[in-house]
Design a protein around this motif. Structure first.
Motif: not given
Length: 301
Positions: A52-55, A79-87, A95-96
């Motif tokens: 739970a702490a990871v997100p 995969g981790p490239a979803f991180i660019a869409q979080i903002t 997803f990230t």
């Protein structure tokens, strides 16, 4: 247990008088007991807490990185490239987070629970008591595996729910842009997030069967857990060696990140179905091996 207690536990005198119904209730009760025991352990709660702490850490890191107008690393992709869409949309944190935890944290937690299933009882000296009739070895093994699968689902949902809460608190929510560039509504995005979480949980059933098989080979819970996690790491390393590309499609972790295809429009099903078929094969092979080993094992603890 007295006859009256047995009847009450199995649902009353009528149930107690029917051997088939009685066996079914004993199996259900055994599964319920295993699930309760699994989720009451401090080790299990600690594993869920870490997941739970990871997100939370990912969300805070992205918020800090983009706080001055910068952009998070990565780009549109898998995969981790979803991180660019979080903002742009906090739902992408789900997803990230799943992509970040699936290669190691999630399977490591599953490996610990599965590896401790039988070996942990043997090392604690409680295995013989669990095998007292009418439990039986097959039903006990099935209950252990079902409890491990329940942990797979709960662990995955823990990551997803934590990511959804953090994403909603730190970033805006709204329509999503899929990997294919099309727009979908927030409700459709939430449905796909749930479907992705279920696919991720299903991606761990092969590892759960492998861990349970390892657990039948030893009376040391720590050895079984360490061996299962060691096999996980070894498979992950093998999956990164280009010279072994012919072997890669048969490794249980090879298609894990295929869940990203659920964020395409239309959905690409080939790798998703290949992943599910491979997990079922691993579950059948190592589940059968665990049953063969456990039913013939000399129980001394």
């Amino acid at each position: 247990m007295s006859r009256a207690d047995t009847a009450a536990y199995a649902g009353g005198p009528a149930a107690a008088g029917d051997p088939g119904v009685r066996r079914w209730f004993w199996t259900l009760g055994l599964f319920r007991s295993e699930v309760t025991t699994t989720f009451r352990r401090w080790r299990t709660l600690a594993l869920l807490g870490v997941l739970a702490a990871v997100p939370v850490l990912v969300g805070i890191a992205v918020k800090i990185e983009t706080g001055d107008g910068g952009s998070a690393g990565g780009g549109a992709g898998q995969g981790p490239a979803f991180i660019a869409q979080i903002t742009n949309n906090g739902l992408f944190l789900v997803f990230t987070a799943l992509a970040a935890t699936l290669p190691f944290f999630l399977p490591m937690a599953v490996g610990v629970v599965a590896g401790d299933g039988i070996a942990g009882e043997a090392s604690a000296g409680t295995l013989r008591y669990l095998l007292v009739a009418p439990a039986g070895r097959s039903r006990l093994l099935l209950a252990k595996y079902a409890a491990t699968l329940a942990f797979c689902l709960v662990a995955t949902l823990t990551v997803a729910v934590s990511a959804l809460i953090v994403g909603a608190l730190l970033f805006p929510l709204g329509e999503l842009t899929t990997i294919s560039g099309t727009r979908i509504s927030l409700s459709e995005g939430l449905w796909r997030a749930l479907l992705i979480a279920l696919v991720v949980a299903a991606s761990l059933i092969g590892l759960a069967a492998l861990g349970l098989f390892v657990s039948t080979l030893t009376n040391s819970g720590i050895a079984a857990m360490a061996t299962t996690v060691g096999l996980l790491i070894a498979v992950q390393i093998l999956d990164t060696i280009p010279q072994l590309d012919a072997l890669h499609p048969y490794l249980f972790s090879h298609h894990w990140l295929s869940f990203a295809d659920l964020m395409r429009e239309p959905v690409h099903w080939d790798d998703l179905l290949s992943n599910l078929r491979l997990q079922l094969i691993y579950a059948a092979v190592f589940g059968s091996a665990a049953w063969a080993r456990f039913t013939a094992k000399d129980i001394t603890a």
